[in-house]
Design a protein around this motif. Structure first.
Motif, PDB file in Angstrom:
ATOM      1  N   SER A  98     -38.024-119.916  13.566  1.00 47.99           N
ATOM      2  CA  SER A  98     -37.042-119.688  12.498  1.00 47.99           C
ATOM      3  C   SER A  98     -35.657-119.300  13.014  1.00 47.99           C
ATOM      4  N   GLN A  99     -35.557-118.516  14.094  1.00 46.13           N
ATOM      5  CA  GLN A  99     -34.242-118.128  14.603  1.00 46.13           C
ATOM      6  C   GLN A  99     -33.479-119.331  15.147  1.00 46.13           C
ATOM      7  N   SER A 100     -34.152-120.150  15.918  1.00 47.80           N
ATOM      8  CA  SER A 100     -33.510-121.345  16.469  1.00 47.80           C
ATOM      9  C   SER A 100     -33.167-122.327  15.355  1.00 47.80           C
ATOM     10  N   LYS A 101     -34.073-122.448  14.408  1.00 47.96           N
ATOM     11  CA  LYS A 101     -33.873-123.355  13.281  1.00 47.96           C
ATOM     12  C   LYS A 101     -32.629-122.961  12.490  1.00 47.96           C
ATOM     13  N   LYS A 102     -32.455-121.659  12.273  1.00 50.73           N
ATOM     14  CA  LYS A 102     -31.289-121.178  11.525  1.00 50.73           C
ATOM     15  C   LYS A 102     -29.993-121.475  12.277  1.00 50.73           C
ATOM     16  N   LEU A 103     -29.998-121.325  13.601  1.00 51.89           N
ATOM     17  CA  LEU A 103     -28.809-121.642  14.399  1.00 51.89           C
ATOM     18  C   LEU A 103     -28.452-123.120  14.283  1.00 51.89           C
ATOM     19  N   VAL A 104     -29.455-123.981  14.375  1.00 56.20           N
ATOM     20  CA  VAL A 104     -29.214-125.426  14.277  1.00 56.20           C
ATOM     21  C   VAL A 104     -28.688-125.770  12.894  1.00 56.20           C
ATOM     22  N   ILE A 105     -29.302-125.225  11.864  1.00 57.84           N
ATOM     23  CA  ILE A 105     -28.887-125.539  10.491  1.00 57.84           C
ATOM     24  C   ILE A 105     -27.467-125.063  10.241  1.00 57.84           C
ATOM     25  N   ASP A 106     -27.125-123.863  10.715  1.00 58.48           N
ATOM     26  CA  ASP A 106     -25.754-123.368  10.534  1.00 58.48           C
ATOM     27  C   ASP A 106     -24.735-124.271  11.226  1.00 58.48           C
ATOM     28  N   SER A 107     -25.049-124.743  12.441  1.00 55.83           N
ATOM     29  CA  SER A 107     -24.142-125.640  13.168  1.00 55.83           C
ATOM     30  C   SER A 107     -23.988-126.971  12.441  1.00 55.83           C
ATOM     31  N   VAL A 108     -25.100-127.493  11.946  1.00 55.40           N
ATOM     32  CA  VAL A 108     -25.066-128.777  11.246  1.00 55.40           C
ATOM     33  C   VAL A 108     -24.276-128.641   9.943  1.00 55.40           C
ATOM     34  N   ARG A 109     -24.482-127.534   9.224  1.00 60.69           N
ATOM     35  CA  ARG A 109     -23.749-127.327   7.957  1.00 60.69           C
ATOM     36  C   ARG A 109     -22.239-127.257   8.204  1.00 60.69           C
ATOM     37  N   ALA A 110     -21.832-126.645   9.316  1.00 63.00           N
ATOM     38  CA  ALA A 110     -20.408-126.560   9.632  1.00 63.00           C
ATOM     39  C   ALA A 110     -19.818-127.955   9.863  1.00 63.00           C
ATOM     40  N   VAL A 111     -20.571-128.820  10.540  1.00 63.75           N
ATOM     41  CA  VAL A 111     -20.096-130.186  10.783  1.00 63.75           C
ATOM     42  C   VAL A 111     -20.104-130.987   9.480  1.00 63.75           C
TER      43      VAL A 111
END
Length: 118
Positions: A98-111
């Motif tokens: 979940s921690q890694s998943k949240k980091l990836v999702i936040d980065s993708v949402r920014a793009v």
């Protein structure tokens, strides 16, 4: 073979009676629904139309056998290469901790905020 030749209680028309009673059934308590901060929806945006070659960047590099596998999957499923890659990335991200998943999702949402609509 007659009924008297059979062994067991069924031969005499008797049935076995339970000597123990069942335990009382306990229903689990229902609590309020929890709201999680982790989104459960898809990570990548599905385009509204099929993208053309100029809509997709060519910056992904893969080994030749990996590229061939993606190409064959796309051919079998009648999809484009980027659609197969999107599905692979989606499933990979969904299986992350979940921690890694949240980091990836936040980065993708920014793009995604800077992307033009498809």
């Amino acid at each position: 073979m007659t009924a008297n030749d059979k062994m067991g209680l069924g031969a005499f028309g008797e049935t076995r009676k339970n000597k123990t009673t069942r335990p009382q059934k306990i229903e689990p308590q229902k609590f309020e629904e929890q709201h999680r901060s982790m989104p459960n929806d898809q990570v990548l945006i599905k385009p509204k139309r099929r993208l053309t070659a100029k809509d997709t960047p060519k910056s992904v590099q893969a080994q030749l056998d990996t590229h061939m596998a993606i190409k064959q999957i796309a051919t079998i499923e009648n999809k484009r290469n980027y659609e197969v890659l999107n599905e692979i990335v989606e499933s990979y991200v969904q299986n992350m901790p979940s921690q890694s998943k949240k980091l990836v999702i936040d980065s993708v949402r920014a793009v995604q905020q800077n992307m033009r609509d498809f």
